[in-house]
Design a protein around this motif. Structure first.
Motif, PDB file in Angstrom:
ATOM      1  N   ASP A 142     -31.792 -15.659  23.514  1.00  0.00           N
ATOM      2  CA  ASP A 142     -31.706 -14.247  23.128  1.00  0.00           C
ATOM      3  C   ASP A 142     -30.867 -14.063  21.872  1.00  0.00           C
ATOM      4  N   ASP A 178     -19.507 -14.037  28.878  1.00  0.00           N
ATOM      5  CA  ASP A 178     -20.646 -13.618  28.069  1.00  0.00           C
ATOM      6  C   ASP A 178     -21.522 -12.703  28.918  1.00  0.00           C
ATOM      7  N   GLY A 180     -24.342 -11.443  28.194  1.00  0.00           N
ATOM      8  CA  GLY A 180     -25.770 -11.643  27.978  1.00  0.00           C
ATOM      9  C   GLY A 180     -26.408 -10.378  27.423  1.00  0.00           C
ATOM     10  N   TYR A 181     -27.703 -10.410  27.278  1.00  0.00           N
ATOM     11  CA  TYR A 181     -28.432  -9.310  26.640  1.00  0.00           C
ATOM     12  C   TYR A 181     -28.649  -8.192  27.653  1.00  0.00           C
ATOM     13  N   GLN A 193     -31.145  -7.126  30.824  1.00  0.00           N
ATOM     14  CA  GLN A 193     -30.299  -7.188  32.016  1.00  0.00           C
ATOM     15  C   GLN A 193     -29.722  -5.815  32.333  1.00  0.00           C
ATOM     16  N   ASN A 219     -21.193 -17.390  31.579  1.00  0.00           N
ATOM     17  CA  ASN A 219     -22.073 -16.238  31.762  1.00  0.00           C
ATOM     18  C   ASN A 219     -22.427 -16.142  33.239  1.00  0.00           C
TER      19      ASN A 219
END
Length: 226
Positions: A142, A178, A180-181, A193, A219
């Motif tokens: 990503d 992290d 994440g997206y 997410q 993550n």
């Protein structure tokens, strides 16, 4: 009772982290620049605290309002305002670093005296996979399409800060998360997410005990390796 301070806690990942840690039994102080945006945090049972991580006086007042602190979550961050590479300049770098990097240092240094009094001090620095070179170079990740220089470099700095703080404070548990997206205002809610998924790593690292990991970057799936 565990006492936690979350920066940038009025919405998005910070608000969801606040909700989940209150659910886990923490007393949460929700830091935010403007207390008029604190209704959602207050409704969760958090204590809103005026806190601008770019302002020494604001940070000092926020920390002085606490009598104890066990967990600090450095969540506040900005993406920057210049998206075109040709518009990049030193002022933009400085602005992004002021919040994303210097803000972490300012907040952490101010909180150290209180955290040192805790029997199990924890710091979680919310960073991003775009600060991890392997992910930036992985066409399947990503992070690959993200070309922002100030944001990515600031998040790389936070990862390095986390490791160095962990080495210097061995009695603490200090880690980087992290998200994440994740769909938030930060990215125009384009992430795939949910905010709950995006806070999985942060919450897990906030809940670790004295024997937990330190100096790691994680993550929601676990340790991010080189």
């Amino acid at each position: 009772m565990t006492t936690t301070l979350v920066t940038g806690a009025n919405k998005g990942l910070g608000l969801e982290t606040t909700r989940r840690l209150i659910e886990a039994g923490h007393t949460v102080y929700a830091g935010m620049r403007d207390l008029s945006t604190g209704e959602a945090a207050r409704a969760l049972g958090a204590v809103p605290v005026q806190l601008d991580v770019t302002d020494d006086a604001s940070v000092a007042r926020a920390v002085a309002s606490l009598t104890e602190l066990d967990v600090l979550i450095n969540n506040a961050g900005i993406p920057g305002t210049k998206w075109d590479f040709d518009d990049l300049d030193a002022d933009e770098m400085r602005t992004v670093f002021e919040t994303n990097v210097f803000g972490v240092v300012r907040m952490t240094q101010a909180a150290l005296p209180l955290l040192r009094r805790s029997s199990a001090p924890v710091i979680v620095n919310v960073t991003s996979g775009v600060g991890w070179p392997r992910l930036l170079l992985d066409e399947k990740a990503d992070e690959f399409p993200v070309n922002l220089v100030p944001y990515a470099s600031s998040k790389a700095a936070v990862i390095a800060l986390t490791v160095q703080y962990a080495k210097n404070l061995p009695k603490f548990r200090i880690n980087a998360s992290d998200p994440g997206y994740t769909a938030t205002d930060f990215n125009g809610r384009s992430g795939h997410q949910t905010v709950t998924e995006g806070t999985d790593a942060t919450v897990a690292l906030a809940l670790i005990g004295p024997d937990g990991p330190t100096g790691e970057f994680r993550n929601r799936h676990g340790l991010i390796t080189y």
